[in-house]
Design an enzyme around this catalytic site. Structure first.
Site, PDB file in Angstrom:
ATOM      1  CG  ASP A   9      -2.012  -1.114   1.092  1.00 57.04           C
ATOM      2  OD1 ASP A   9      -1.951  -1.909   0.140  1.00 57.04           O
ATOM      3  OD2 ASP A   9      -2.876  -1.190   1.982  1.00 57.04           O
ATOM      4  CG  ASP A  49      -6.424  -0.307   0.881  1.00 56.25           C
ATOM      5  OD1 ASP A  49      -6.782  -1.507   0.993  1.00 56.25           O
ATOM      6  OD2 ASP A  49      -6.787   0.587   1.684  1.00 56.25           O
ATOM      7  CG  HIS A  51     -11.174   0.507  -0.033  1.00 52.93           C
ATOM      8  ND1 HIS A  51     -11.089  -0.832   0.260  1.00 52.93           N
ATOM      9  CD2 HIS A  51     -10.321   1.142   0.829  1.00 52.93           C
ATOM     10  CE1 HIS A  51     -10.212  -1.002   1.251  1.00 52.93           C
ATOM     11  NE2 HIS A  51      -9.720   0.166   1.612  1.00 52.93           N
ATOM     12  CG  HIS A  55     -14.711  -1.030   1.130  1.00 54.27           C
ATOM     13  ND1 HIS A  55     -13.997  -1.087   2.306  1.00 54.27           N
ATOM     14  CD2 HIS A  55     -14.619  -2.254   0.568  1.00 54.27           C
ATOM     15  CE1 HIS A  55     -13.485  -2.311   2.430  1.00 54.27           C
ATOM     16  NE2 HIS A  55     -13.841  -3.026   1.383  1.00 54.27           N
ATOM     17  CG  HIS A  84      -8.316   4.659   2.901  1.00 51.84           C
ATOM     18  ND1 HIS A  84      -9.384   4.433   3.743  1.00 51.84           N
ATOM     19  CD2 HIS A  84      -7.797   3.442   2.601  1.00 51.84           C
ATOM     20  CE1 HIS A  84      -9.495   3.138   3.961  1.00 51.84           C
ATOM     21  NE2 HIS A  84      -8.563   2.505   3.275  1.00 51.84           N
ATOM     22  CE  LYS A 109      -3.721  -4.431   0.969  1.00 49.44           C
ATOM     23  NZ  LYS A 109      -4.564  -3.488   1.727  1.00 49.44           N
ATOM     24  CB  CYS A 158      -1.911  -3.244   5.064  1.00 51.73           C
ATOM     25  SG  CYS A 158      -3.654  -2.754   4.934  1.00 51.73           S
TER      26      CYS A 158
HETATM   27  C1  VGL Z   1      -4.682   0.241   5.616  1.00 51.62           C
HETATM   28  C2  VGL Z   1      -6.379   0.904   6.991  1.00 51.62           C
HETATM   29  C3  VGL Z   1      -7.275   0.810   5.954  1.00 51.62           C
HETATM   30  C4  VGL Z   1      -3.225  -0.066   5.468  1.00 51.62           C
HETATM   31  C5  VGL Z   1      -5.550   0.145   4.572  1.00 51.62           C
HETATM   32  O1  VGL Z   1      -2.709   0.012   4.333  1.00 51.62           O
HETATM   33  O2  VGL Z   1      -2.586  -0.382   6.490  1.00 51.62           O
HETATM   34  N1  VGL Z   1      -5.109   0.610   6.827  1.00 51.62           N
HETATM   35  N2  VGL Z   1      -6.867   0.442   4.745  1.00 51.62           N
HETATM   36 ZN    ZN Z   2      -8.232   0.473   3.122  1.00 54.54          ZN
END
Ligand code: VGL
Ligand code: ZN
Length: 212
Positions: A9, A49, A51, A55, A84, A109, A158
């Site tokens: 990410d 990431d 979404h 989501h 995000h 993901k 993550c």
């Molecule tokens: C993440 C919170 C929500 C991460 C992703 O990349 O750690 N944290 N989505």
């Molecule tokens: Zn996320």
């Protein structure tokens, strides 16, 4: 030994000023770019990431809640995040500091509207109590990778979930600690202890680079 580098990410929304900013996230970019160019890694994987706007992890879809509230979802805790990494938004691209030509595989993901996904290997728990695979373990096994080095964002979500799932999938697993940053750094020493107790090695990038 065949090593994979897993970049978790590394996206503008996790950088300072982004939708889910992680303090110091921009400090890891140069080190990650250096490792990506290092021939000791047979395979480089990046997660993204990604979404849909509807989501379930986004606070905007829970009118009675604020970002960072924690709710119960399918019998497990779910943090509700600020907007995000919404598909096709500027904050969701792979960070331009990553040389895209060195990336062998991109795992998107968090695409299922009803399930969050922290790990590169499996979604979080779904309504059936399952954690569906992303296929990454099979991909790495097909390429005869036996050790996985994880860096990126965020250390306490993550990155941690990816490392723990890598151990479960029987990879020799390391977190490159200096090339990660946490949403909540106050939990870092407990997190390090938890990862170590589960068989994850904690390593530093300078030692990795000195290995060859
Ligand atoms: C993440 C919170 C929500 C991460 C992703 O990349 O750690 N944290 N989505
Ligand atoms: Zn996320």
């Amino acid at each position: 030994m065949r090593k994979a580098l897993v970049l978790v990410d590394v996206q503008p929304d996790f950088m300072p000023g982004g939708g889910l900013a992680v303090a110091g996230a921009d400090e890891i970019l140069v080190g990650i770019a250096t490792l990506m160019a290092d021939p000791q890694f047979h395979t480089v994987v990046a997660t993204q990431d990604w979404h849909p706007a509807g989501h379930i992890s986004l606070a905007r879809n829970h009118p009675d809640h604020q970002p960072f509230d924690v709710i119960e979802l399918y019998g497990h805790e779910q943090t509700l995040w600020p907007d995000h990494c919404i598909q096709d938004s500027e904050g969701a691209v792979l960070h331009p500091a990553l040389a895209s030509a060195s990336i062998d595989m991109i795992v998107r993901k968090g695409t299922d509207p009803a399930v969050d996904s922290y790990s590169a290997f499996r979604n979080n728990f779904d309504e059936h109590g399952n954690r569906p695979s992303t296929g990454l373990a099979g991909y790495l096994n097909d390429r005869s990778v036996d050790s996985v080095f994880v860096c990126g964002l965020a250390r306490d979500y993550c990155v941690a979930w990816t490392a723990l799932d890598a151990v479960s999938a029987e990879f020799d697993t390391s977190v490159i600690w200096d090339l990660t940053r946490s949403v909540d750094p106050s939990g870092d020493s407990a997190l390090e202890a938890q990862l170590t107790a589960n068989g994850v090695h904690i390593v530093q990038s300078d030692l990795l680079l000195a290995l060859h």
